[in-house]
Design an enzyme around this catalytic site. Structure first.
Site, PDB file in Angstrom:
ATOM      1  N   ASP A  44     -26.417   5.999  15.123  1.00  0.00           N
ATOM      2  CA  ASP A  44     -25.111   5.210  14.865  1.00  0.00           C
ATOM      3  C   ASP A  44     -23.803   5.515  15.609  1.00  0.00           C
ATOM      4  OD1 ASP A  44     -25.042   7.502  13.268  1.00  0.00           O
ATOM      5  OD2 ASP A  44     -24.943   6.423  11.454  1.00  0.00           O
ATOM      6  N   GLU A  63     -25.001   0.738   4.307  1.00  0.00           N
ATOM      7  CA  GLU A  63     -24.139   1.052   2.947  1.00  0.00           C
ATOM      8  C   GLU A  63     -25.250   0.070   1.946  1.00  0.00           C
ATOM      9  OE1 GLU A  63     -22.140   3.221   2.582  1.00  0.00           O
ATOM     10  OE2 GLU A  63     -21.141   3.349   4.511  1.00  0.00           O
TER      11      GLU A  63
HETATM   12  C1  F6R Z   1     -25.238  10.157  10.462  1.00  0.00           C
HETATM   13  C2  F6R Z   1     -25.667   8.991   9.370  1.00  0.00           C
HETATM   14  C3  F6R Z   1     -25.303   9.233   8.234  1.00  0.00           C
HETATM   15  C4  F6R Z   1     -25.296  10.851   7.488  1.00  0.00           C
HETATM   16  C5  F6R Z   1     -25.007  10.770   5.954  1.00  0.00           C
HETATM   17  C6  F6R Z   1     -25.129  12.024   5.382  1.00  0.00           C
HETATM   18  O1  F6R Z   1     -25.665   9.728  11.619  1.00  0.00           O
HETATM   19  O2  F6R Z   1     -26.091   7.992   9.662  1.00  0.00           O
HETATM   20  O3  F6R Z   1     -25.983   8.380   7.304  1.00  0.00           O
HETATM   21  O4  F6R Z   1     -26.626  11.163   7.736  1.00  0.00           O
HETATM   22  O5  F6R Z   1     -23.693  10.067   5.771  1.00  0.00           O
HETATM   23  O6  F6R Z   1     -24.140  12.790   6.081  1.00  0.00           O
HETATM   24  P1  F6R Z   1     -23.895  14.312   6.016  1.00  0.00           P
HETATM   25  O7  F6R Z   1     -25.093  14.982   6.835  1.00  0.00           O
HETATM   26  O8  F6R Z   1     -22.801  14.839   6.661  1.00  0.00           O
HETATM   27  O9  F6R Z   1     -23.880  14.943   4.423  1.00  0.00           O
END
Ligand code: F6R
Length: 265
Positions: free
Chosen positions: A72, A148
């Protein structure tokens, strides 16, 4: 596709979790130097990226034939913006692996026609032969990529409006101000992720415990996007022990292929 319950690999620490996942990628590259690898940003994969850089530096693993696709990107941030995912990947992984620009694919959040950008991204993945291994993190609300709760499972790369919770969670990278977090992003959809031949979902820390549990507990629902992985034929959850708290009470090691936690000394 024949579904198989995700495997669960629990590590004592965040660092070990990252190392184990890195070794799975390294193994793939040894078998298939031209592998197509899907990657994620965020805090979770950082220990894995550290280990991949170490393996490249100290063991000479060659990444020069692989192709990379990121999950993303924010809409409205160019690759030079320090909070863009393109910038993040250069900093934390690609510079340290000596990867060339031509090997890297990340949605262009500055594209004039975002819909066309999404279609072209899907086309690039197809032309590359599909993703061999996709790395995922998970949001506290169960999101994967920027998908989401409520995202239909059959969506491919698309533009999303970020929820207030996600903007708040990501504001730690934007001076703590959710208003500075872009309101839109481009993300691979659940169907793009499900097309990957293999999926590794990484999660650490207590904040992920509920989402991970819900994702694995048996039913699937777009309200918990990561639960779609129960329908994937080859998904593995790499967890640290806090994200996997009390799992032994709920999951049967034989059916879920849980690798036991090492004994704590
Ligand atoms: C990142 C992504 C998100 C994260 C998720 C967890 O490219 O697509 O889905 O993997 O928000 O984020 P962290 O690792 O910062 O807790």
């Amino acid at each position: 596709m024949t579904a198989k319950l995700p495997q669960i690999k629990i590590s004592l620490t965040y660092e070990t979790m990252g190392k184990k996942a890195a070794h799975e990628i390294a193994e793939l590259l040894k078998q298939k130097p031209h592998a197509v690898i899907g990657l994620a940003t965020g805090t979770t994969p950082l220990s894995m990226y550290d280990e991949l850089r170490r393996i490249h530096r100290e063991e000479g693993l060659d990444f020069s034939k692989a192709t990379f696709f990121n999950l993303d990107e924010y809409v409205g941030l160019s690759g030079e913006h320090p909070q863009s995912y393109r910038y993040f990947m250069q900093e934390h992984l690609f510079n340290g692996l000596g990867v060339d620009d031509s090997q890297i694919n990340i949605p262009n959040g500055m594209a004039k026609d975002l819909r066309q950008e999404c279609e072209e991204y899907e086309e690039k993945i197809r032309k590359a032969g599909g993703i061999d291994l996709q790395v995922l993190g998970i949001g506290g609300n169960g999101h994967i990529g920027f998908n989401e709760p409520g995202t239909p499972f059959d969506l491919r790369t698309h533009v999303v409006t970020l929820t207030p919770e996600t903007r708040k969670a990501n504001s730690r990278f934007f001076n703590g101000d959710p208003e500075q977090v872009p309101a839109f992003a481009i993300t691979m959809g659940p169907a793009t992720i499900m097309n990957a031949k293999k999926v590794l979902l990484l999660a650490n820390g207590q904040g992920k415990m509920n989402a991970v549990f819900e994702a694995l507990k048996g039913s699937t629902s777009p309200q918990l996007p990561a639960s779609v992985l129960q329908l994937h034929p080859d998904a593995t959850f790499y967890l640290d022990r806090t994200a996997a708290k009390d799992f032994d009470k709920y999951f049967i090691p034989a059916t879920h292929k849980i690798t036991p936690m090492p004994v704590i000394r």
